[in-house]
Design an enzyme around this catalytic site. Structure first.
Site, PDB file in Angstrom:
ATOM      1  N   HIS A 137      34.077  38.253  41.367  1.00 39.69           N
ATOM      2  CA  HIS A 137      33.277  37.551  40.359  1.00 39.69           C
ATOM      3  C   HIS A 137      34.160  36.658  39.484  1.00 39.69           C
ATOM      4  O   HIS A 137      33.806  35.519  39.178  1.00 39.69           O
ATOM      5  CB  HIS A 137      32.529  38.558  39.480  1.00 39.69           C
ATOM      6  N   HIS A 179      35.912  46.771  37.268  1.00 35.47           N
ATOM      7  CA  HIS A 179      37.280  46.371  37.565  1.00 35.47           C
ATOM      8  C   HIS A 179      38.221  46.769  36.436  1.00 35.47           C
ATOM      9  O   HIS A 179      37.801  46.970  35.294  1.00 35.47           O
ATOM     10  CB  HIS A 179      37.374  44.851  37.744  1.00 35.47           C
TER      11      HIS A 179
END
Length: 215
Positions: A137, A179
């Site tokens: 992303h 993440h």
């Protein structure tokens, strides 16, 4: 006296007992990364500190996902009646595909697991998405941001919004617990650098006539 001297330690054991400065530094950075990522994962679950903001973070997650960008770009390419617009959209499609392949390869090589506090309810995942490094992303957000700023004529407020969107997408990955911080930072740097590759390999009617003949 009959007692033999102690046998020397194997080289690998000596290395463990006397780690290098680089090894200590990397271990410390990794520990800081994991600690900061866990502290910043305030939307990792409904019971987290900012759990009520999780639905909003998931909307932001979808806004940076590859599938909406690929489908939207392909649709625009099919509907466009301008040769200049088709050239830009075709290169954006090329950039998005290149991003997906590169991120998948790096994830497959590094194989860093996602944070333990991550809730595996991500929007449309594939096999390599179980890995964390780098953030796809973040890579895509930086790539699209730089592409849009260079190839679309936008007013200053809109340009600021594009940059903010890219940053918010990156931040949301840590807040959702998807993440670690370093995954996102490397992803942003990779996406920024990947745009330079796209510019260098820019597709035009002269360099890729077969592709443009399709539209």
């Amino acid at each position: 006296s009959g007692s033999s001297a102690a046998a020397p330690l194997p080289e690998e054991d000596c290395m463990k007992l006397n780690p290098s400065f680089l090894g200590i530094a990397l271990s410390s950075l990794l520990a800081i990364d994991l600690w900061a990522s866990k502290r910043l994962g305030v939307c990792a679950g409904e019971g987290s500190a900012w759990g009520s903001a999780r639905p909003l973070m998931k909307v932001i997650e979808v806004s940076g996902h590859g599938i909406p960008w690929l489908l939207g770009t392909f649709y625009g390419l099919c509907q466009s009646d301008s040769s200049a617009a088709r050239e830009v959209l075709l290169n954006l499609l090329f950039a998005l595909l290149l991003d997906l392949v590169l991120v998948a390869v790096v994830k497959g090589i590094v194989k860093r697991r996602r944070p333990t506090h991550n809730k595996m309810d991500m929007f449309v995942t594939i096999s390599v998405d179980k890995y964390s490094f780098p953030s796809g992303h973040a890579t895509r957000a930086a790539l699209v941001c730089r592409f849009v700023l260079h190839h679309l004529v936008l007013a200053v407020p809109l340009r600021v919004l594009v940059v903010l969107w890219a940053l918010i997408v990156g931040i949301s990955r840590v807040m959702l617990g998807r993440h670690n911080v370093t995954d996102v930072l490397f992803g942003l740097l990779l996406g920024y650098a990947l745009y330079s590759v796209v510019e260098y390999c820019w597709l035009s009617p002269l360099s890729a006539p077969a592709l443009f003949a399709l539209w």
